[in-house]
Design an enzyme around this catalytic site. Structure first.
Site, PDB file in Angstrom:
ATOM      1  N   ASP A   1       1.094  -1.281  -0.195  1.00 52.11           N
ATOM      2  CA  ASP A   1      -0.386  -0.204  -0.542  1.00 52.11           C
ATOM      3  C   ASP A   1       0.550   1.191  -0.500  1.00 52.11           C
ATOM      4  O   ASP A   1       2.118   1.002   0.023  1.00 52.11           O
ATOM      5  CB  ASP A   1      -0.941   0.071   1.899  1.00 52.11           C
ATOM      6  CG  ASP A   1      -0.592  -0.710   2.583  1.00 52.11           C
ATOM      7  OD1 ASP A   1       1.407  -0.224   2.585  1.00 52.11           O
ATOM      8  OD2 ASP A   1      -1.111  -0.664   3.441  1.00 52.11           O
TER       9      ASP A   1
ATOM     10  N   ASP B   1      -7.540  -1.943  13.827  1.00 54.42           N
ATOM     11  CA  ASP B   1      -8.963  -2.699  13.879  1.00 54.42           C
ATOM     12  C   ASP B   1      -9.303  -3.858  12.909  1.00 54.42           C
ATOM     13  O   ASP B   1     -10.368  -3.990  12.536  1.00 54.42           O
ATOM     14  CB  ASP B   1      -9.742  -1.419  13.046  1.00 54.42           C
ATOM     15  CG  ASP B   1      -8.779  -0.983  12.229  1.00 54.42           C
ATOM     16  OD1 ASP B   1      -7.818  -1.237  11.620  1.00 54.42           O
ATOM     17  OD2 ASP B   1      -9.594  -0.253  11.722  1.00 54.42           O
TER      18      ASP B   1
ATOM     19  N   HIS C   1      -7.401  -4.655  10.068  1.00 53.27           N
ATOM     20  CA  HIS C   1      -6.985  -4.637   8.347  1.00 53.27           C
ATOM     21  C   HIS C   1      -5.856  -4.357   8.474  1.00 53.27           C
ATOM     22  O   HIS C   1      -5.285  -5.097   8.596  1.00 53.27           O
ATOM     23  CB  HIS C   1      -7.873  -2.329   8.152  1.00 53.27           C
ATOM     24  CG  HIS C   1      -5.851  -2.245   8.638  1.00 53.27           C
ATOM     25  ND1 HIS C   1      -6.572  -0.186   9.779  1.00 53.27           N
ATOM     26  CD2 HIS C   1      -4.152  -1.656   8.876  1.00 53.27           C
ATOM     27  CE1 HIS C   1      -4.685  -0.250   9.602  1.00 53.27           C
ATOM     28  NE2 HIS C   1      -3.747  -1.093   8.903  1.00 53.27           N
TER      29      HIS C   1
ATOM     30  N   GLU D   1      -9.282  -1.348   5.224  1.00 55.88           N
ATOM     31  CA  GLU D   1     -10.289  -0.913   6.014  1.00 55.88           C
ATOM     32  C   GLU D   1     -11.405  -1.737   6.466  1.00 55.88           C
ATOM     33  O   GLU D   1     -11.496  -2.236   6.111  1.00 55.88           O
ATOM     34  CB  GLU D   1     -10.872   0.653   6.227  1.00 55.88           C
ATOM     35  CG  GLU D   1      -9.301   1.660   5.987  1.00 55.88           C
ATOM     36  CD  GLU D   1      -8.648   1.649   7.732  1.00 55.88           C
ATOM     37  OE1 GLU D   1      -8.695   0.571   8.192  1.00 55.88           O
ATOM     38  OE2 GLU D   1      -8.163   2.536   7.119  1.00 55.88           O
TER      39      GLU D   1
HETATM   40  C1  GLP Z   1      -0.634   0.419   8.467  1.00 54.74           C
HETATM   41  C2  GLP Z   1      -0.018  -0.612   7.014  1.00 54.74           C
HETATM   42  C3  GLP Z   1      -0.594  -1.734   7.599  1.00 54.74           C
HETATM   43  C4  GLP Z   1      -0.036  -2.192   8.927  1.00 54.74           C
HETATM   44  C5  GLP Z   1      -0.149  -0.801  10.148  1.00 54.74           C
HETATM   45  C6  GLP Z   1      -0.063  -2.113  11.189  1.00 54.74           C
HETATM   46  O1  GLP Z   1      -1.843   0.534   8.704  1.00 54.74           O
HETATM   47  N1  GLP Z   1      -0.964   0.123   6.459  1.00 54.74           N
HETATM   48  O2  GLP Z   1       0.445  -2.680   6.257  1.00 54.74           O
HETATM   49  O3  GLP Z   1       0.688  -3.517   9.419  1.00 54.74           O
HETATM   50  O4  GLP Z   1       0.409  -0.100  10.100  1.00 54.74           O
HETATM   51  O5  GLP Z   1       1.172  -1.611  11.801  1.00 54.74           O
HETATM   52  P1  GLP Z   1       2.223  -1.527  13.186  1.00 54.74           P
HETATM   53  O6  GLP Z   1       2.638  -2.504  12.349  1.00 54.74           O
HETATM   54  O7  GLP Z   1       2.699   0.074  12.865  1.00 54.74           O
HETATM   55  O8  GLP Z   1       1.737  -1.259  13.894  1.00 54.74           O
END
Ligand code: GLP
Length: 260
Positions: free
Chosen positions: A67, A136, A138, A143
């Protein structure tokens, strides 16, 4: 889903890096799907250490991003393109042309999304997709409410994701609201999906993803439909799983034909 529960965040990174390095040894020109955020950082550091010790050479790998934010300047260090370059591509000596991120600078984002899907197909699909998970539920930036049949597209972030990601945007006012993300179905088309999660703030989402109903309200639950999905968790992230003891037992008593 294979669920692996380990006793530290370091152990999660070690296990994940070893799955990736085994793949790269077997298939040096594999296609790796990369996640961003805090969780995979330690795994990426392990890969860089292996590469510095000359026990891993990732220079033939093609890397694809999950992404990207829309609306940041092309040289913004908070973009996921910049993250992947800094954390992984540069230290591993990957050619920048082998790191593929959706083109969010284009005037025609829908076309960028279609081009990204076409690129994945040209590369022959993703061999291993690494994933983190949002609080949440995702995956990527799919989302809550994302179609489980979705392909790469533009999404508007949920306020909870905006709040979670504000830590990367000190001041908090300029967190992007829009992104381009691989869809849920895009992610599911990878040959192996590896979800990593650490910390108790992920426990509820992890339990719902692994043991809850498959539902668009929690996109990570779609991983239950994947024929080869692995979740690697530390104890706090696994703490809401009803079957945690069973998963530990499965890891301890692997059938002899599976090795270690
Ligand atoms: C973002 C990214 C996801 C990632 C998520 C959790 O939203 N788009 O790919 O998995 O954050 O991030 P973290 O590992 O910093 O908790």
């Amino acid at each position: 889903m294979e669920v692996v529960i380990l006793n530290s965040t370091d152990a999660v990174a070690d296990r994940c890096a070893s799955i990736i390095s085994d793949l790269v040894h077997r298939r040096p020109n594999c296609v790796l799907g990369l996640a961003t955020g805090d969780t995979p950082r330690a795994t990426y550091r392990r890969l860089v250490e292996l590469s510095n010790r000359d026990v891993l050479d990732m220079r033939e790998v093609n890397a694809v991003a999950l992404d990207e934010y829309v609306g940041l300047a092309s040289d913004d260090p908070r973009s996921y393109r910049a993250y992947l370059k800094r954390e992984l591509a540069d230290p591993l000596g990957l050619d920048s042309r082998a790191v593929h991120v959706p083109d969010v600078g284009s005037d025609d984002l829908q076309r960028s999304c279609a081009e990204f899907e076409a690129l994945l197909e040209r590369l022959g699909g993703v061999d291993l997709q690494l994933l983190g998970i949002g609080t949440d539920g995702h995956i990527g930036f799919n989302e809550p409410g994302s179609s489980l049949a979705s392909r790469t597209r533009i999404k508007t972030l949920h306020p909870r994701t905006v709040a979670d990601n504000a830590r990367f945007f000190p001041g908090g006012s300029d967190v992007p609201r829009h992104v381009v993300t691989q869809g849920v179905a895009t992610i599911l088309s990878a040959r192996h999906v590896v979800l990593i999660a650490t910390g108790d703030n992920k426990a509820a989402a992890v339990a719902a993803a692994i043991e809850g109903p498959v539902s668009a309200i929690l996109p990570a639950s779609a991983l239950q439909l994947h024929p080869h999905a692995t979740a690697i968790l530390d104890e706090p992230a696994a703490s809401h799983l009803r079957l945690a003891d069973y998963y530990r037992g499965v890891q301890e008593h692997k059938p002899p034909w599976q090795g270690h």
